[in-house]
Design an enzyme around this catalytic site. Structure first.
Site, PDB file in Angstrom:
ATOM      1  N   GLU A  51     -10.739  -3.963 -22.167  1.00 56.67           N
ATOM      2  CA  GLU A  51     -11.774  -4.051 -23.075  1.00 56.67           C
ATOM      3  C   GLU A  51     -11.887  -2.667 -23.543  1.00 56.67           C
ATOM      4  O   GLU A  51     -11.957  -2.412 -24.755  1.00 56.67           O
ATOM      5  CB  GLU A  51     -12.974  -4.742 -22.714  1.00 56.67           C
ATOM      6  CG  GLU A  51     -12.717  -6.427 -22.339  1.00 56.67           C
ATOM      7  CD  GLU A  51     -12.024  -6.973 -23.574  1.00 56.67           C
ATOM      8  OE1 GLU A  51     -11.262  -7.839 -22.833  1.00 56.67           O
ATOM      9  OE2 GLU A  51     -12.198  -6.822 -24.679  1.00 56.67           O
ATOM     10  N   HIS A  94      -7.513 -19.176 -25.680  1.00 53.93           N
ATOM     11  CA  HIS A  94      -6.976 -18.878 -27.011  1.00 53.93           C
ATOM     12  C   HIS A  94      -6.172 -19.570 -27.537  1.00 53.93           C
ATOM     13  O   HIS A  94      -6.047 -19.802 -28.950  1.00 53.93           O
ATOM     14  CB  HIS A  94      -5.780 -17.599 -26.326  1.00 53.93           C
ATOM     15  CG  HIS A  94      -6.195 -16.743 -25.798  1.00 53.93           C
ATOM     16  ND1 HIS A  94      -6.839 -16.524 -24.480  1.00 53.93           N
ATOM     17  CD2 HIS A  94      -6.278 -15.189 -25.819  1.00 53.93           C
ATOM     18  CE1 HIS A  94      -6.962 -15.426 -24.014  1.00 53.93           C
ATOM     19  NE2 HIS A  94      -6.865 -14.590 -24.832  1.00 53.93           N
TER      20      HIS A  94
END
Ligand SMILES: O=C(CCC(O)(O)[C@H](Cc1ccccc1)NC(=O)c1ccccc1)N[C@@H](Cc1c[nH]c2ccccc12)C(=O)O
Ligand SMILES: [Zn+2]
Length: 600
Positions: A350, A480
């Site tokens: 991240e 996703h």
């Protein structure tokens, strides 16, 4: 008379300001919903995105009046080319709103799904993060693992099948309005190569032999632990035994399959807990690595506005994400961080997104993207390739003792890395092979699930713990898929991150192809400002140039290629071949016809 290109430049500057301002408002609304799921935050998000879509459609009618194909300046042409793709805003207002609602609803069902405890049927508040993820990682009871695996799918995927069917139709409709054949072509435009799917297939063919060797070894070790009636030594591996809800990475079964037991434990989870690591400290450690390369530190607002631990008393989307608020000041991460090694690497992943935001923050709005989506996914992982080395873990006090050049310890390390990096590739490939086929109409909704398991068996050599039917919808149990986030970007990342790693290690003087004493898997670019400066040159470009130009800046190459990955894992590949030969292991798996009964 004004030079027409000069007029076009002024128009682009106007667009840049307006789009940037609106993107900030829209991203704040999206954050409001993702970090706090309520009817109010959803309604506000839908209102803002509807208004934004209306503006985009009006502006688009103006933009396409410019004869931008004729412009000589390649940069002006590239900016117009990107602005001329309207996206889902091309749908009618009510269809646009319907599509937004469908995805938000699927995300809410996924993020709030709860499951009952295997050992306590009255305890039914287990969430995917952290409870189910932790159980899947730690339990060694096939019955408990099967319960969690089945009940998660019952609570998530099965609940969103009809929304997903409708989402597919609307996504394809939007793609066609943008002059693409279907949504898969619309997604693939980001790679600017009409043979991109062939490139991916060629990369998979290069890595497949290594995957099959690793698969055969893991299957043997699981067979030894769980016995023949749980693990067939010539068949696919049952998916619930692999330490991850989707069998996408197998690092959580490192401890029960380590090649050479009794060596120093390179999984530093225990040490992190012992040293009182907190999520904040994990992100600070990552920031320090980036700064050591002369890359950017986090702005103060990052620490103030980010959510680094799962908050109590409210529902939110726990799946990790990094956020650019397009004002060159506000950047955030939202992650329900657990204190363990896996989440330490997710934190680096991240932070890699945030670093990319910081590096291209002075680009025009339209270029505030990765050179291609795989680049954005690779940045943090490149750092983690250095951080995860035993050499680096000793530098930061998470591993004790002197560095040993013990070849057996090296195999253990490369095996742990392989359980993440090699194992992941067929999974990443399958997720979008399945979705591309769904968008293209090759897979119809009456056979969604059985085709999912056909691909999972064919590429990953895994099978479900219990029979599946078309009442189930297992692809919908993966974030996703229900959040409409493309996945081939991760396949690309797991290939190119080794190309970047190799180039930065050479730049840092940490790796030399001719010098055996400096193998690629031991390279740690920590504190190399030369490596950082080279990477920064590429990151600052954003998507202002086609991605081969960006890749060339760092690696001198203009193509994706698996040679970096294969070079990194060469010692492991050799050892696996020898080891599997010793036990005359069956390489590959016999296809199983069972496991999915088409009932519709
Ligand atoms: O999903 C993620 C991490 C989340 C993300 O950082 O990729 C996030 C996904 C996302 C996209 C869009 C909306 C919401 C979440 N992507 C970003 O935050 C992001 C930010 C800027 C640009 C592009 C993506 N990883 C994948 C792949 C993966 C598995 N294990 C890994 C280990 C290391 C790195 C990646 C993975 C997964 O969990 O299946
Ligand atoms: Zn990511």
């Amino acid at each position: 008379v004004v030079d027409p290109e000069q007029e076009a430049r002024q128009y682009l500057e106007l667009l840049d300001k307006e789009y940037g301002r609106r993107a900030n408002v829209e991203t704040l609304a999206e954050w409001g919903y993702a970090s706090n799921i309520t009817d109010e935050t959803l309604q506000y998000k839908l209102n803002v995105s509807a208004e934004h879509a209306k503006f985009q459609k009006q502006q688009w009618l103006e933009t396409i009046k410019y004869p931008w194909h004729t412009y000589k300046d390649p940069d002006i042409r590239r900016q117009f080319q990107k602005y001329s793709v309207l996206g889902t805003a091309a749908l009618s207002e009510e269809k646009f709103d319907k599509l937004e609602k469908l995805v938000s609803e699927m995300e809410s069902i996924y993020s709030t799904a709860k499951v009952c405890d295997y050992n306590d049927a009255t305890k039914c508040d287990l969430s995917l993060e952290p409870e189910l993820t932790e159980r899947l990682a730690e339990s060694r009871d096939p019955k408990e693992l099967s319960h969690i695996w089945v009940e998660w799918r019952h609570a998530s995927g099965e609940k969103v099948r009809s929304q997903f069917e409708h989402y597919v139709a609307l996504s394809n409709e939007a793609a066609v309005l943008n002059n693409f054949t279907d949504a898969s072509a619309y997604w693939l435009k980001d790679y600017e190569a009409e043979d991109f799917q062939d490139q991916v297939k060629a990369l998979w063919d290069q890595v497949k032999p290594l995957y099959q060797q690793l698969h055969a070894y893991v299957r043997r070790r699981l067979n030894e632990k769980y016995g023949d009636d749980v693990v067939n030594r010539r068949g696919p591996i049952p998916a619930h035994l692999l330490g991850n809800m989707w069998a996408q990475t197998w690092n959580n079964i490192f401890d029960i399959s380590v090649p050479f037991p009794g060596k120093q434990n390179i999984d530093v989870t225990e040490e992190m807990v012992k040293q009182g690591y907190t999520p904040l400290r994990m992100f600070k450690l990552s920031e320090e690595f980036f700064v050591s390369l002369n890359l950017s530190a986090m702005p103060e607002t990052f620490w103030k506005n980010s959510i680094l631990e799962k908050p109590e008393g409210r529902e939110l989307i726990c799946h990790a994400s990094a956020w650019d608020f397009y004002d060159s000041k506000d950047f955030r991460i939202k992650q329900c961080t657990a204190v363990n090694m896996e989440d330490l690497f997710t934190a680096h992943h991240e932070m890699g997104h945030i670093q990319y935001f910081l590096q291209y923050k002075d680009q025009p709005f339209i270029y505030k993207e990765g050179a291609n989506p795989g680049f954005h996914e690779a940045v943090g992982d490149v750092m983690a390739l250095s951080v995860s080395t035993p050499k680096h873990l000793r530098k930061v006090g998470l591993l004790d003792g002197a560095s040993t050049d013990d070849p057996e310890a090296t195999i253990n390390y490369l095996y742990l890395q392989g359980l993440q990096k090699i194992v992941f590739l067929p999974f990443a490939y399958v997720v979008d092979l399945w979705r591309w086929a769904v968008f293209q109409g090759e897979i119809t909704s009456d056979a969604y699930n059985c085709n999912w398991w056909k691909l999972r068996g064919q590429y990953q050599g895994i099978e479900p713990p219990v029979d599946r039917t078309e009442e189930d919808f297992d692809p919908g149990s993966k974030y996703h898929v229900i959040a409409s986030v493309p996945y081939i970007r991760y396949f690309v990342s797991f290939i190119i991150q080794f190309q970047f790693h190799r180039a930065l290690c050479i730049e840092a003087g940490e790796y030399d192809p001719q010098d055996e004493s400096k193998p690629l898997h031991e390279c740690d670019i920590y504190q190399s400002t030369k490596a950082g400066n080279l990477l920064s040159k590429m990151l600052q470009m954003g998507s202002s140039k086609p991605w081969p130009d960006a890749m060339e800046v760092v690696t001198g190459q203009r193509l994706m290629d698996a040679s970096g990955l294969l070079e990194y894992f060469r010692p492991l590949h050799k050892w696996l071949e020898q080891e599997n030969a010793k036990t005359s292991e069956y390489i590959g798996w016999d296809p199983t016809d069972k496991h999915c009964v088409q009932t519709r």
